[in-house]
Design an enzyme around this catalytic site. Structure first.
Site, PDB file in Angstrom:
ATOM      1  N   ALA A 229       0.492  -1.065   0.026  1.00 59.91           N
ATOM      2  CA  ALA A 229       0.125   0.059  -0.076  1.00 59.91           C
ATOM      3  C   ALA A 229       1.190   1.379   0.167  1.00 59.91           C
ATOM      4  O   ALA A 229       0.510   2.164  -0.522  1.00 59.91           O
ATOM      5  CB  ALA A 229      -0.923   0.298   1.139  1.00 59.91           C
ATOM      6  N   GLU A 232       1.979   1.285  -3.825  1.00 59.50           N
ATOM      7  CA  GLU A 232       1.018   2.155  -4.451  1.00 59.50           C
ATOM      8  C   GLU A 232       0.507   2.982  -4.763  1.00 59.50           C
ATOM      9  O   GLU A 232       0.534   4.360  -5.586  1.00 59.50           O
ATOM     10  CB  GLU A 232      -0.358   0.447  -4.178  1.00 59.50           C
ATOM     11  CG  GLU A 232      -1.255   0.635  -5.264  1.00 59.50           C
ATOM     12  CD  GLU A 232      -2.874  -0.046  -5.590  1.00 59.50           C
ATOM     13  OE1 GLU A 232      -3.702   0.304  -6.066  1.00 59.50           O
ATOM     14  OE2 GLU A 232      -2.104  -0.302  -3.889  1.00 59.50           O
ATOM     15  N   SER A 234       1.803   5.398  -2.890  1.00 54.08           N
ATOM     16  CA  SER A 234       2.747   7.142  -3.504  1.00 54.08           C
ATOM     17  C   SER A 234       3.048   7.198  -4.921  1.00 54.08           C
ATOM     18  O   SER A 234       2.942   8.380  -5.763  1.00 54.08           O
ATOM     19  CB  SER A 234       3.763   6.801  -2.468  1.00 54.08           C
ATOM     20  OG  SER A 234       3.290   6.928  -1.237  1.00 54.08           O
ATOM     21  N   CYS A 340      -6.292   5.667   6.026  1.00 51.12           N
ATOM     22  CA  CYS A 340      -5.673   4.910   5.842  1.00 51.12           C
ATOM     23  C   CYS A 340      -4.470   5.395   6.542  1.00 51.12           C
ATOM     24  O   CYS A 340      -4.053   6.768   7.051  1.00 51.12           O
ATOM     25  CB  CYS A 340      -5.064   5.873   4.163  1.00 51.12           C
ATOM     26  SG  CYS A 340      -3.441   5.018   3.901  1.00 51.12           S
ATOM     27  N   GLU A 349       5.820  12.251   0.468  1.00 53.97           N
ATOM     28  CA  GLU A 349       6.523  12.039  -0.226  1.00 53.97           C
ATOM     29  C   GLU A 349       6.098  12.862  -2.108  1.00 53.97           C
ATOM     30  O   GLU A 349       6.739  13.057  -2.385  1.00 53.97           O
ATOM     31  CB  GLU A 349       5.966  10.563  -0.210  1.00 53.97           C
ATOM     32  CG  GLU A 349       6.704   8.975  -0.300  1.00 53.97           C
ATOM     33  CD  GLU A 349       6.726   8.512   0.699  1.00 53.97           C
ATOM     34  OE1 GLU A 349       7.662   7.455   0.282  1.00 53.97           O
ATOM     35  OE2 GLU A 349       5.219   7.244  -0.263  1.00 53.97           O
TER      36      GLU A 349
END
Length: 393
Positions: A229, A232, A234, A340, A349
């Site tokens: 996760a 994926e 980011s 999340c 990020e």
């Protein structure tokens, strides 16, 4: 005709049609299984927080996915759990996955971004997904977990295989990737138990609360989830953000004039082009009614984050990228108890990646308008982002 026809090719056109015609639709999934599709903002937000809509597959009595399934040790993760198991594991993992740790990662993220941009040289043409948007988050998440550098390319290949498998490769490719990851995680956990280090995986092994701790399967599944996760979301969010800016030069110019707007711009990037079309499927533990539509217990419910984020009842002129918009309240990263866990990392990020890119290259443009998206029901990301870049604007 199925109301969701054309969804993968032209999602926002389909979502507009679906929202306008009815709040909830009975559809057929790509694998032929029936499901219910929820697209309006208020219904999606309510569904995400409704405890009657379970993530546990054991509540499914009809319409479950027929494709490749993960082994049990990897399936037992937060994305397939309800309270009290979900509450317990999230509490334990959250003690290691702290905001302070994310803040400490900003400087390493920037160093990684600068190193990737250094490798591009002062000007040229590149696929920004392959050269920047993908290697940055895989490096960050592997640093976070404590995965040695020599194994990181393997992780990127395995993860890409699971996110958007090549149909020509058949189901064996996904199985092989999972077997390889499972074997590696088994060895890595054993190494971290023998020699703990200053990394998240060592912290998850050590964390305990009132005698409670993560089991071996729970550690295995959480390591898989954080890697998968974390990468994926980011890679899609970074790539989609850059594409949105390049397709909206007025917004790009405004952001260059005032880079301090970037933290709020990240929220608009996430709203405008969500890295995931859907939240994970849910299964009602009892009959559930949304906007007058009753969904029977045990059936499959798809909750569309991307459709909700483009609902004009919540966001004015939603198909327009507006970096001055208050995009708080978007549902890209979820809502409720399943919000999340890695949201702060994805935001950090993306903010650092876009900042470094715009600072380095005053001249940045699309090299090819013919863009291809991943053929995936879950991930909304580009297969490639060809750009021309330079240091002279």
């Amino acid at each position: 005709m199925d109301p969701a026809d054309g969804l993968l090719e032209h999602p926002y056109d389909v979502y507009r049609r679906l929202r306008d015609s009815a709040p909830v639709h009975r559809i057929t999934g790509p694998d032929g299984t029936p499901a219910w599709l929820v697209t309006r903002y208020d219904d999606v937000r309510a569904a995400l927080a409704d405890p009657r809509l379970s993530l546990d597959k054991r509540h499914a009595t009809a319409g479950t996915y027929k494709g490749f399934q993960l082994p049990a040790a990897l399936e037992a993760n937060l994305l397939n759990m309800d309270p009290p198991d979900h509450t317990r594991i999230r509490r334990l993992v959250g003690r290691a996955f702290t905001p302070r740790r994310i803040q400490q990662l900003r400087a390493p993220i920037r160093r990684t971004a600068d190193g990737l941009l250094d490798a591009l040289g002062p000007s040229g043409t590149t696929d920004l997904v392959a050269s920047y948007a993908a290697p940055l988050p895989i490096t960050v998440i592997c640093d976070l977990l404590g995965i040695p550098e020599e194994h990181r390319l393997d992780f990127r290949i395995w993860t890409d295989t699971l996110i958007a498998p090549d149909p020509a490769a058949g189901p064996e490719a996904a199985r092989d990737a999972v077997v390889a990851m499972f074997g590696y995680f088994t060895r890595l956990l054993a190494d971290k138990r023998r020699s703990p280090a200053d990394d998240l995986l060592s912290d998850m092994i050590a964390v305990r609360e009132e005698g409670d701790r993560l089991s071996e399967d729970e550690l295995m599944s959480m390591t898989f989830l954080i890697l998968f996760a974390g990468y994926e979301n980011s890679v899609q969010l970074i790539g989609n953000a850059v594409l949105a800016l390049l397709q909206h030069p007025d917004q790009l110019a405004a952001l260059r004039r005032d880079p301090s707007r970037l933290p709020t711009a990240v929220e608009e990037f996430a709203r405008y082009e969500s890295p995931a079309l859907f939240a994970l499927r849910r299964f009602p533990v009892e009959d559930v009614t949304l906007s007058g539509v009753t969904i029977p217990a045990g059936e499959t419910v798809w909750v569309s984050l991307a459709a909700a984020n483009r609902d004009p009842s919540r966001f004015a002129d939603p198909d327009r990228l507006d970096l001055g918009r208050d995009a708080s309240g978007h549902l890209t990263l979820g809502h409720g108890i399943h919000y999340c866990l890695g949201a702060p990392l994805a935001r950090a990020e993306t903010e650092v990646a876009v900042t470094a890119l715009l600072e380095r290259f005053p001249a940045l443009s699309l090299a090819d308008e013919d863009l291809r998206w991943r053929h995936s029901l879950r991930a909304r990301g580009l297969l490639a982002l060809p750009v021309t870049y330079g240091q002279k604007g």
